[in-house]
Design an enzyme around this catalytic site. Structure first.
Site, PDB file in Angstrom:
ATOM      1  N   ASP A 113       5.727   4.148  -0.022  1.00 26.15           N
ATOM      2  CA  ASP A 113       4.726   3.218   0.508  1.00 26.15           C
ATOM      3  C   ASP A 113       4.804   1.795  -0.030  1.00 26.15           C
ATOM      4  O   ASP A 113       4.091   0.924   0.452  1.00 26.15           O
ATOM      5  CB  ASP A 113       3.322   3.768   0.229  1.00 26.15           C
ATOM      6  N   ARG A 114       5.648   1.556  -1.046  1.00 26.79           N
ATOM      7  CA  ARG A 114       5.745   0.210  -1.631  1.00 26.79           C
ATOM      8  C   ARG A 114       4.354  -0.311  -2.001  1.00 26.79           C
ATOM      9  O   ARG A 114       4.022  -1.471  -1.791  1.00 26.79           O
ATOM     10  CB  ARG A 114       6.392  -0.778  -0.651  1.00 26.79           C
TER      11      ARG A 114
END
Length: 351
Positions: A234-235
């Site tokens: 998901d960064r």
């Protein structure tokens, strides 16, 4: 339910030699994207330098391996050239017998692995990797997660006490990329297109989502429980998404008791394959201390550890031999930085 698949070592080993680094899974509450702070920029730059240095080292190792292969081939050719006809025939026959022995040993090891994984399917600990987040990820992020799943499967296959792995929510691009893996259809793993809450509706009370945001500390692994690990690259876009998901579904949650045994670095993250390996080590040793210090690299720890590493119980001879026989590519990943597909594991309060 899902169709169980068998193991294909050759296809998996080839893929492990090729894949890219897995990416992080962050598990804290959703918040708006903000510009990187100076401190975050420094960390990002440090990570980029590390990745560049690692790529350079990998290239050097590959070149060294190529030269070593050429050297050994040249030596063999020279040995044959300087030998008499009778000696040459004996050398060739000896080499053939050695290769035959290796193949027989490998075949025996595969059969033993198959037996262990079959037994795990019947009575082993069920562990789910929840990949029902593919719609939130890019194609490259999904590729990173697929790479991480390969490492999970390899680690579990080498274990003397493997768990039974599940992949749930496998659809779309995730399914496409998994199916491209050579031999994936023969893996001893459950591939389920539905979410675990549907696929395991009759065992909802046994579902336990492992999330850093849980207030429940996992003391032991219950054979009846089904432990779920979130797989989301998901960064840092979707913090806390797994805890929210578990609460909405009305299932139990828990977190690993890491804070009781060591202090983590500021990142406080573990890769998905490290979480799976910790669970597998615990199934082998029934000791969290041994499991954490065996799997979590020193660089992820900070300050003074809460326990003395020198007092860790040694691994069994069988386990050491197994580790020594593991394929080189899989062993190397345990020494590398795995900062992409991650699961956040914060310290206990007061740690």
């Amino acid at each position: 339910m899902a169709a169980a698949t068998e193991n294909d070592d050759t296809g998996l080993d080839n893929q492990l030699n090729q894949g890219s680094e897995p990416a992080p899974v962050d598990l804290s509450p959703p918040e708006e994207q903000k510009p990187l702070s100076k401190n975050a920029q420094k960390k990002q730059l440090k990570q980029q330098r590390y990745e560049a240095k690692k790529a350079e080292k990998k290239a050097q190792e590959k070149e060294h391996k190529r030269k070593e292969g050429e050297r050994k081939h040249k030596e063999w050719e020279e040995t044959l050239a300087n030998a008499t006809e009778e000696e040459r025939l004996k050398l060739i026959e000896s080499r053939k017998n050695l290769r035959k022995e290796r193949m027989e040993k490998r075949s025996e090891e595969k059969e033993k692995k198959k037996e262990r994984l079959t037994r795990a399917k019947e009575i082993g600990q069920n562990v789910v990797i929840d990949v029902d987040f593919a719609h939130l990820m890019s194609e490259s992020e999904i590729s990173s997660l697929v790479q991480q799943i390969m490492y999970c499967y390899a680690v579990n296959g080498r274990s003397t006490s493997p768990c039974h792995l599940w992949l749930t929510g496998v659809q779309g691009e995730m399914s496409t990329q998994l199916d491209k893996l050579p031999g994936f259809e023969k893996w001893f793993i459950e591939k389920e297109s539905r979410c675990y809450i549907e696929a395991m509706a009759d065992r909802k009370e046994d579902l336990v989502y492992l999330t850093a945001d849980s207030e429940t500390v996992l003391d032991d692994l219950d054979p009846k429980s089904i432990y779920i690990i979130g797989g989301l690259v998901d960064r840092n876009r979707f913090k806390g998404i797994t805890m929210t998901k578990a609460q909405e579904q009305g299932i139990q949650t828990a977190k690993l008791p890491i804070g009781e045994y060591m202090k983590m670095s500021s990142s406080q993250v573990l890769t998905v394959n490290q979480v799976v390996e910790i669970l597998v080590k615990f199934l082998e040793t029934r000791d969290w201390k041994t499991s954490f210090f065996t799997v979590i690299p020193q660089r992820k720890r900070t300050g003074v550890d809460l326990v003395d590493c020198s007092k860790l119980e040694p691994l069994s001879e069988e386990h050491q031999e197994k580790e020594g026989d593991a394929d080189e590519s899989t062993e190397k990943h345990e020494l590398l930085e795995r900062k992409k597909v991650c699961i956040e594991v914060p310290l206990e309060s007061g740690s």
